[in-house]
Design a protein around this motif. Structure first.
Motif, mmCIF file in Angstrom:
data_model
loop_
_atom_site.group_PDB
_atom_site.id
_atom_site.type_symbol
_atom_site.label_atom_id
_atom_site.label_comp_id
_atom_site.label_asym_id
_atom_site.label_seq_id
_atom_site.Cartn_x
_atom_site.Cartn_y
_atom_site.Cartn_z
ATOM 1 N N ILE A 1 20.793 28.543 -15.354
ATOM 2 C CA ILE A 1 20.429 27.372 -14.562
ATOM 3 C C ILE A 1 21.661 26.630 -14.052
ATOM 4 O O ILE A 1 21.674 26.129 -12.920
ATOM 5 C CB ILE A 1 19.524 26.443 -15.396
ATOM 6 N N ASN A 2 22.717 26.542 -14.868
ATOM 7 C CA ASN A 2 23.882 25.743 -14.468
ATOM 8 C C ASN A 2 25.046 26.584 -13.972
ATOM 9 O O ASN A 2 26.141 26.064 -13.752
ATOM 10 C CB ASN A 2 24.325 24.839 -15.619
ATOM 11 N N GLY A 3 24.842 27.895 -13.789
ATOM 12 C CA GLY A 3 25.855 28.738 -13.180
ATOM 13 C C GLY A 3 27.096 28.977 -13.999
ATOM 14 O O GLY A 3 28.157 29.292 -13.432
ATOM 15 N N ASP A 4 26.997 28.884 -15.331
ATOM 16 C CA ASP A 4 28.176 29.112 -16.164
ATOM 17 C C ASP A 4 28.238 30.520 -16.718
ATOM 18 O O ASP A 4 29.088 30.836 -17.554
ATOM 19 C CB ASP A 4 28.221 28.098 -17.311
ATOM 20 N N GLY A 5 27.319 31.379 -16.256
ATOM 21 C CA GLY A 5 27.309 32.756 -16.717
ATOM 22 C C GLY A 5 26.539 32.990 -17.999
ATOM 23 O O GLY A 5 26.422 34.135 -18.448
ATOM 24 N N LEU A 6 26.007 31.937 -18.585
ATOM 25 C CA LEU A 6 25.225 32.050 -19.815
ATOM 26 C C LEU A 6 23.758 31.736 -19.514
ATOM 27 O O LEU A 6 23.459 30.650 -18.990
ATOM 28 C CB LEU A 6 25.743 31.080 -20.877
ATOM 29 N N PRO A 7 22.828 32.641 -19.794
ATOM 30 C CA PRO A 7 21.417 32.389 -19.494
ATOM 31 C C PRO A 7 20.834 31.294 -20.381
ATOM 32 O O PRO A 7 21.015 31.304 -21.600
ATOM 33 C CB PRO A 7 20.744 33.738 -19.747
ATOM 34 N N GLY B 1 16.345 27.352 -0.764
ATOM 35 C CA GLY B 1 17.274 28.286 -0.148
ATOM 36 C C GLY B 1 18.727 27.889 -0.217
ATOM 37 O O GLY B 1 19.541 28.380 0.581
ATOM 38 N N ASP B 2 19.081 27.017 -1.162
ATOM 39 C CA ASP B 2 20.481 26.602 -1.256
ATOM 40 C C ASP B 2 21.275 27.458 -2.236
ATOM 41 O O ASP B 2 22.450 27.175 -2.500
ATOM 42 C CB ASP B 2 20.578 25.129 -1.648
ATOM 43 N N GLY B 3 20.631 28.492 -2.790
ATOM 44 C CA GLY B 3 21.326 29.394 -3.692
ATOM 45 C C GLY B 3 21.343 28.961 -5.139
ATOM 46 O O GLY B 3 21.836 29.703 -6.001
ATOM 47 N N LEU C 1 14.526 20.328 -8.343
ATOM 48 C CA LEU C 1 15.554 20.834 -7.445
ATOM 49 C C LEU C 1 16.922 20.719 -8.104
ATOM 50 O O LEU C 1 17.356 19.633 -8.501
ATOM 51 C CB LEU C 1 15.528 20.047 -6.137
ATOM 52 N N ASN C 2 17.595 21.844 -8.195
ATOM 53 C CA ASN C 2 18.883 21.922 -8.863
ATOM 54 C C ASN C 2 19.970 21.383 -7.941
ATOM 55 O O ASN C 2 20.233 21.940 -6.876
ATOM 56 C CB ASN C 2 19.152 23.383 -9.234
ATOM 57 N N LYS C 3 20.595 20.280 -8.337
ATOM 58 C CA LYS C 3 21.677 19.676 -7.570
ATOM 59 C C LYS C 3 23.056 20.090 -8.077
ATOM 60 O O LYS C 3 24.075 19.616 -7.571
ATOM 61 C CB LYS C 3 21.553 18.142 -7.621
ATOM 62 N N GLY C 4 23.051 20.970 -9.074
ATOM 63 C CA GLY C 4 24.317 21.395 -9.667
ATOM 64 C C GLY C 4 24.737 20.485 -10.800
ATOM 65 O O GLY C 4 24.293 19.335 -10.911
ATOM 66 N N HIS C 5 25.578 21.002 -11.692
ATOM 67 C CA HIS C 5 26.132 20.223 -12.812
ATOM 68 C C HIS C 5 25.043 19.678 -13.724
ATOM 69 O O HIS C 5 25.196 18.605 -14.320
ATOM 70 C CB HIS C 5 27.018 19.080 -12.297
ATOM 71 N N GLY C 6 23.908 20.407 -13.828
ATOM 72 C CA GLY C 6 22.844 19.984 -14.728
ATOM 73 C C GLY C 6 22.015 18.818 -14.229
ATOM 74 O O GLY C 6 21.279 18.201 -15.014
ATOM 75 N N ILE C 7 22.109 18.517 -12.942
ATOM 76 C CA ILE C 7 21.350 17.400 -12.364
ATOM 77 C C ILE C 7 20.186 17.959 -11.547
ATOM 78 O O ILE C 7 20.353 18.907 -10.780
ATOM 79 C CB ILE C 7 22.251 16.528 -11.469
ATOM 80 N N PHE C 8 18.994 17.359 -11.703
ATOM 81 C CA PHE C 8 17.803 17.825 -11.012
ATOM 82 C C PHE C 8 17.095 16.669 -10.318
ATOM 83 O O PHE C 8 17.125 15.525 -10.794
ATOM 84 C CB PHE C 8 16.827 18.482 -12.004
#
Length: 527
Positions: free
Chosen positions: A267-273, A319-321, A340-347
């Motif tokens: 979810i947060n793009g750190d490579g860990l599911p 569609g923002d990836g 909606l995932n805004k990045g850095h764990g913010i929704f």
């Protein structure tokens, strides 16, 4: 089929919109004044409509409103007694307490009485039955029904009625995995559907998600409605073995309130599911994601602190990836909400669909029915184990199409009493999506073929309905779509939970039925 859904909602809209005189009241409440009804309608829009989609009186019968739903709603507004009747509440539950209810009544007893008058006087004495423009036809050619083999003794040497609350096909071992709510076991079945072994789990397993090392296992804790933080997520390694002495599985996360579903993704793009857990709860509950910190450690991040989370799906909405979280809520504010995932764990929370709380939302999945590249929503409602245990004409299977901009509109509705799940696959191999449906609260007395329905896609939003003879012998609470024999045709597993709540018995003895059945696909299709 859509026309029946539209007729129901149109009639509801007449009752919801504005004040008018000369109401048509049921006989038991014929003396209620039009002024009280007018006042009650206005107050319902203010107080009830502020928390959830506003139900209209014709959505339930008068007795369900008076004896079931309104006594449960009163305490949510700080009304604990009305007309010398004490309303049920959970203040005495140490896991809930007084803080779950308003500090003081949000409206006067007289105003509450107007809301009661509005719903109880305008409701019908009984709801109309479901109407379909086609019958559910018996079909013995499309699927071949195969029973699970003898259940076999449990770990204590005691057998019991089928109480299967979970079913999954494990591709790696070609085994069927089930869970039993009475014996608290995870049962393994060999490729011939014969019982192989039982693993003690210390509770009821209701969901699993796989990784390369095994499974994350969702243990609901006490199965019935409760608020105890007794659920947990466990780790089940491969091969699927655990000491039969009762040694617990390693715990990933604990103190969860009736968790019912898991999803897994980075979810947060750190490579860990990470994991998303739906804590359905009862009065308490929440939707949260468990951030993977590495080394088997997870930190909980709450997305929504309300009960009723049923299921979540991880997928990019805009569609923002970035992976967003789609979630279905029941138990009050019935909705599909996208985080909606805004990045850095913010929704950011975005509601995409909403239904009145009497719908009994039970399942959803994302499928592209019109092949435009945008995910549509397949949705079911039919949970009838609540405070209005009557057959409801709006229960069934719905398809909402995506306009490509994240807005969804109703395209199809097929009525099925007590519908619990629907899964879309190309079962017949013709290139479009068909639908397999189960109903845990079907009209078992008069329409036992509702328990399992196969909707064959005939194009242009038309489906033909089929039942499979023999499926009436079980009460199906969950299902899985699998390729059980490697022929690239999607087969169907149905789990028989014969001991659950219900207000209507079937003609068949479910307790004498199998733990599960396999519907082996005789058509075309690819998984």
């Amino acid at each position: 089929m859509k026309k029946y859904h539209i007729v129901i909602l149109a009639a509801a809209g007449l009752l919801a919109g504005g004040c008018r005189q000369g109401y048509s009241k049921n006989k038991a409440h014929a003396d209620v004044s039009d002024a009280a009804i007018d006042r009650g309608g206005q107050l319902a829009r203010t107080y009830c409509g502020s928390c959830h989609e506003l139900p209209t009186p014709d959505m339930l019968d008068a007795n369900s409103w008076e004896q079931g739903v309104l006594p449960q709603m009163g305490p949510r507004l700080g009304i604990f007694q009305y007309m010398n009747r004490r309303y049920p509440n959970n203040i005495g539950d140490p896991n809930v307490g007084r803080q779950a209810y308003p500090d003081s009544a949000r409206l006067s007893s007289a105003d509450w009485g107007s809301i009661v008058a509005y719903y109880t006087s305008l409701a019908p004495d009984s709801l109309p039955g479901q109407r379909r423009d086609m019958e559910i036809e018996p079909d013995t050619a499309s699927f071949h029904l195969e029973d699970a083999g003898p259940e076999g003794p449990g770990p204590t040497g005691v057998t019991g009625p089928p109480a299967t609350c979970f079913i999954r096909y494990d591709d790696r071992s070609a085994r069927v995995i089930t869970s039993d709510i009475l014996r608290h076991t995870l049962d393994i079945w060999d490729p011939g559907l014969r019982h192989e072994k039982s693993l003690l789990t210390g509770g009821s397993i209701v969901d699993m998600v796989a990784d390369s090392a095994g499974y994350f296992v969702c243990n609901i804790g006490p199965f019935g409605p409760n608020n105890a933080p007794a659920g947990h997520i466990d780790r089940l390694g491969l091969p699927m073995t655990v000491a039969t002495s009762g040694r617990p599985l390693p715990i990933v996360a604990d103190s969860l309130v009736r968790p019912v579903a898991l999803a897994r993704g980075d979810i947060n793009g750190d490579g860990l599911p990470d994991l998303v857990v739906s804590e359905f709860g009862f009065i308490r509950g929440q939707l949260a994601w468990l951030e993977n910190k590495g080394g088997g450690r997870y930190e909980k991040r709450v997305l929504r602190n309300v009960p009723g989370a049923v299921r979540s799906v991880i997928g990019d909405y805009n569609g923002d990836g970035l992976p967003d979280i789609w979630a279905l809520f029941a138990q009050g504010d019935e909705s599909i909400i996208v985080y909606l995932n805004k990045g850095h764990g913010i929704f950011e929370e975005k509601r995409v669909l909403r239904w009145p709380p009497c719908y009994g939302s039970s399942y959803f999945e994302l499928d592209d029915f019109n092949k435009d590249g945008f995910p549509d929503i397949l949705y079911t409602c039919g949970d009838n184990g609540d405070y209005s245990q009557v057959l409801k004409p709006y229960h069934g299977v719905y398809i909402y199409l995506n306009d490509g901009h994240g807005h969804f509109s109703l395209d199809y509705f097929f009525p099925i009493n007590g519908c619990y799940r629907a899964m879309a696959r190309d079962f017949d191999g013709d290139g479009d999506l068909d639908i397999a449906c189960i109903a845990y609260f079907a009209d078992f007395r008069d329409q036992p073929d509702e328990g399992f329905v196969y909707l064959k896609n005939e194009g242009k939003s038309r489906y033909k309905a089929y039942g499979v003879p023999g499926t009436e012998r079980g009460r199906w609470i969950t299902m899985d779509v699998v390729d059980a024999d490697g022929d690239r045709k999607p087969d169907i597993l149905l789990a028989n939970c014969s001991v659950g709540p219900g207000f209507m018995k079937g003609a068949a003895d479910w307790k004498a039925g199998p733990a599960f059945v396999l519907l082996r696909n005789r058509m075309g299709g690819s998984r």
